[in-house]
Each structure stands twice: as structure tokens, then as C-alpha cells.
Design a protein around this motif. Structure first.
Motif, mmCIF file in Angstrom:
data_model
loop_
_atom_site.group_PDB
_atom_site.id
_atom_site.type_symbol
_atom_site.label_atom_id
_atom_site.label_comp_id
_atom_site.label_asym_id
_atom_site.label_seq_id
_atom_site.Cartn_x
_atom_site.Cartn_y
_atom_site.Cartn_z
ATOM 1 N N VAL A 1 58.816 109.326 -54.823
ATOM 2 C CA VAL A 1 58.601 108.057 -54.128
ATOM 3 C C VAL A 1 59.189 106.902 -54.935
ATOM 4 N N VAL A 2 59.247 107.047 -56.260
ATOM 5 C CA VAL A 2 59.844 106.013 -57.106
ATOM 6 C C VAL A 2 61.342 105.911 -56.830
ATOM 7 N N VAL B 1 53.756 102.516 -53.955
ATOM 8 C CA VAL B 1 54.571 103.499 -54.680
ATOM 9 C C VAL B 1 53.800 104.080 -55.858
ATOM 10 N N THR B 2 53.097 103.238 -56.595
ATOM 11 C CA THR B 2 52.330 103.711 -57.760
ATOM 12 C C THR B 2 51.229 104.665 -57.358
ATOM 13 N N ALA C 1 60.708 99.656 -48.892
ATOM 14 C CA ALA C 1 60.197 100.600 -49.891
ATOM 15 C C ALA C 1 58.877 101.222 -49.439
ATOM 16 N N CYS D 1 51.394 103.805 -44.300
ATOM 17 C CA CYS D 1 52.472 103.041 -44.942
ATOM 18 C C CYS D 1 53.233 102.219 -43.904
ATOM 19 N N SER E 1 62.840 106.840 -54.115
ATOM 20 C CA SER E 1 63.011 106.322 -52.750
ATOM 21 C C SER E 1 62.850 104.811 -52.720
ATOM 22 N N ALA E 2 61.886 104.289 -53.495
ATOM 23 C CA ALA E 2 61.699 102.834 -53.560
ATOM 24 C C ALA E 2 62.912 102.161 -54.189
ATOM 25 N N TRP F 1 52.774 107.909 -56.283
ATOM 26 C CA TRP F 1 53.320 108.641 -57.436
ATOM 27 C C TRP F 1 52.200 109.298 -58.240
ATOM 28 N N THR G 1 58.377 105.139 -48.710
ATOM 29 C CA THR G 1 57.334 105.927 -49.382
ATOM 30 C C THR G 1 56.651 106.865 -48.395
#
Length: 340
Positions: free
Chosen positions: A283-284, A191-192, A70, A238, A286-287, A195, A74
Motif C-alpha cells: 500500500v505504501v 496507508v499507515t 492514494a 477507503c 501504491s500511495a 500497512w 490503498t
């Protein structure tokens, strides 16, 4: 050009009157929502076809690798949103684990090792971004060349022999908090943050605008070069974080550590719904797709399939995700043609 700049300015800074005039609507079921349906169906199929993959032990064994994937996904999502592609994931993930291990033992400080590794990753991202944006080399070619260089560096540092990782990093990567592996929590953080930046800030709106139309964004006063290079820097950071966590979880670092994190990460981005045309992305999603790919791989292994079948299943998943994403548009076009 002036009109184009005005349109892009409106896109970057939505007017208050426009925001107030639109009634509140529930979120639409867009291309990034299909992955959640796919996840539910996959776990349902797993419980029927291979119940052993749905036990607590199996899920906890899969989640650390899903979290690492993940994080890589991202970074890849951010680059693809800029109509790019980062093929240096293999080299960056591998080299990051090696640099962290070497510097961790050399300076006897995991904090300093992590900082130096992130700096190395940032430099790799700058090189990738400069080659693509300034030298105008095709992203595929530029990042493949950098990847070859990184693998060469990794081999020279290790002598093709895996090296041990500091115990502190192994402890961190194997830790659990509130019943979830630490790698999952690290993935949630990455991810957060991504996002929030891409969806809730002015920087994020400009980032998306550059991905949609670089010329129009430049005409609107956006520093296109900064955002394009920045995407590759964020991607490399990342990859570096994923490489350190992977090395800590495995307990060793080598030049082949990142081999399994290029194609699955790109597949996760595609399955998550981010198009290669740039601009829009999630990105959410994708995760979530990274979790999908990890569980899919575990299901295929549980059914006794070999590596060739695993690649075939991944390819089918990508084709199915792409088909589902464009199916609603195909139906609308078909209805219009019938009405006409």
C-alpha cells in the motif's frame, strides 16, 4: 492436502529457529522500490521541462488530489491482493459525497454524516464481496454491476444536479497542518493503518496467504471467506472516505465526482508494483505511485497536452512500470540460458 496445509501453516507462523538462524540483511531492492526511483526521475524531469509545476503553489494544489487518489489506491491494492478488482470505485466515491452532504444537512452533524457514509460504504463492500466470494461472479462483472446501481442511486438522490457540501467538511478538506494539506494527512493515516495490519499482524499474514493460495490457506484453517469479503469492505470504506474528502474539497457532490478515480487508482497499483496474481502487495508503494500519477498528470497538462495524450502517457507509464518490474527476472533467465 495435509502436506499443503503444513506448508501454509509454516508460512502463516514462521518458526523462531528459522528467524534466528537467518542473518540480518539489508532490505532488497524489490519490485516495490522502483516507484521511488520513478518519483525522483519524474520530479527531476518536471523541474526541467515544466518548472512551474515544481513551485510551492503548484505542489500544494496537486497534493490534495494525490492524497485522495492514494486513499482510493490503498483500497484497490487490498482487493487486488486477493486476486480481485473493484470497479465500483466511481459509484462509491460519488455516492459517498452525496450521502455525506445529504445527511450532514439533514442531521446538522458532520460526525453523524461521516459515520452513516462509512456504514453505507461498508454495506457496499459486503455486497461486492458476497457476489464475488459466495455467488462466484467474476470480480469485474460483479463490481461493474454494483457500480451501475450506485450511479443510479446517486442520480436519483441529486436529480443530476450537483449539491452543496456542509461548510464543516469543506473546512476540514481545505485545512493545512504543518504545511501539508489535510487530505495528505488523511491519506497517511489510511496507508499507515493498512500497512501495519497487512505487514505486522497475524491477520495480515493470513490475508496475504489467502491471496497467494486460497485452497492452501483454507486447508490450513484460515477463514478464506472472511478475508475475501473483508478486502472489499476495506476497499469500499477507503472509497467512501475519498469521496467525502473530494466533495469537501470541491465544495459540491454529484454522480460524476468519482469518474477520475478508477483507472488512475488501478494504474497507481500497477505502477506501485502490486501484481494481479494476488498475495504480495504494498500500500505504501501504491500511495507513492498515486503521487507519481498526480504529478505526471500535472506535468502533461503544463506541457499543453490534451486528454487523449494524458491517457496515452498513463498507458506508457503502466507499460514502463511493468517492464521495469520484470526486467531483472528476464536478465536472470537470459543468463541461465547462456550458461546452459
Amino acid at each position: 492436502m495435509h502436506n499443503q496445509a503444513e506448508v501454509m501453516s509454516e508460512f502463516l507462523e514462521p518458526s523462531k529457529s528459522e528467524t534466528k538462524s537467518k542473518p540480518a540483511r539489508p532490505p532488497a531492492f524489490d519490485e516495490f522500490s522502483w516507484i521511488w526511483v520513478g518519483l525522483i526521475l519524474l520530479f527531476a524531469c518536471s523541474s526541467i521541462l515544466a518548472p512551474g509545476t515544481m513551485t510551492q503553489g503548484s505542489i500544494l494544489a496537486m497534493l490534495p488530489f494525490a492524497g485522495i487518489l492514494a486513499i482510493v489506491s490503498t483500497g484497490q491494492t487490498l482487493v487486488i491482493q486477493q486476486r480481485g478488482l473493484d470497479m465500483s470505485a466511481i459509484g462509491t466515491v460519488s455516492l459517498a459525497g452525496i450521502v455525506m452532504a445529504k445527511t450532514g444537512f439533514a442531521f446538522d452533524s458532520i460526525v453523524l454524516a461521516v459515520i452513516l457514509t462509512v456504514c453505507v460504504g461498508g454495506f457496499i463492500g459486503i455486497v461486492n464481496g458476497a457476489l464475488v466470494s459466495r455467488v462466484a461472479i467474476t470480480p469485474l462483472v460483479a463490481t461493474l454491476a454494483v457500480n451501475a446501481l450506485l450511479i443510479g442511486c446517486a442520480r436519483s438522490l441529486t436529480g443530476t444536479v450537483p449539491i452543496n457540501v456542509p461548510t464543516v467538511m469543506q473546512t476540514i478538506s481545505h485545512a493545512q497542518f504543518f504545511g501539508l494539506p489535510a487530505n495528505v494527512w488523511f491519506a497517511l493515516v489510511f496507508v499507515t493503518v493498512a500497512w501495519i495490519i497487512t505487514r505486522k499482524t497475524t491477520v495480515g499474514r493470513r490475508f496475504v496467504a489467502v491471496g497467494v493460495n486460497q485452497r492452501a490457506a483454507e486447508a490450513a484453517g484460515v477463514n478464506v471467506l472472511k478475508y475475501r469479503i473483508g478486502a472489499y469492505v476495506a476497499s469500499a470504506v477507503c472509497f467512501s472516505a475519498a469521496g467525502m474528502l473530494l466533495a469537501g474539497f470541491i465544495g459540491s457532490a454529484s454522480q460524476t465526482s468519482g469518474n477520475d478515480y478508477l483507472l488512475p487508482a488501478i494504474a497507481a497499483v500497477v505502477v506501485g508494483g502490486t501484481p494481479f496474481t494476488g498475495g504480495r502487495g504494498s500500500v505504501v508503494a501504491s500511495a507513492a505511485a498515486a503521487l507519481f500519477m498526480a504529478q505526471l498528470g500535472q506535468l502533461v497538462l503544463a506541457l499543453g497536452a490534451g486528454p487523449a495524450v494524458q491517457l496515452l502517457v498513463q498507458a506508457c507509464a503502466i507499460l514502463l512500470a511493468t517492464t521495469v518490474r520484470y526486467f531483472p527476472g528476464f536478465l536472470r533467465t537470459l543468463r541461465r540460458s547462456r550458461k546452459g
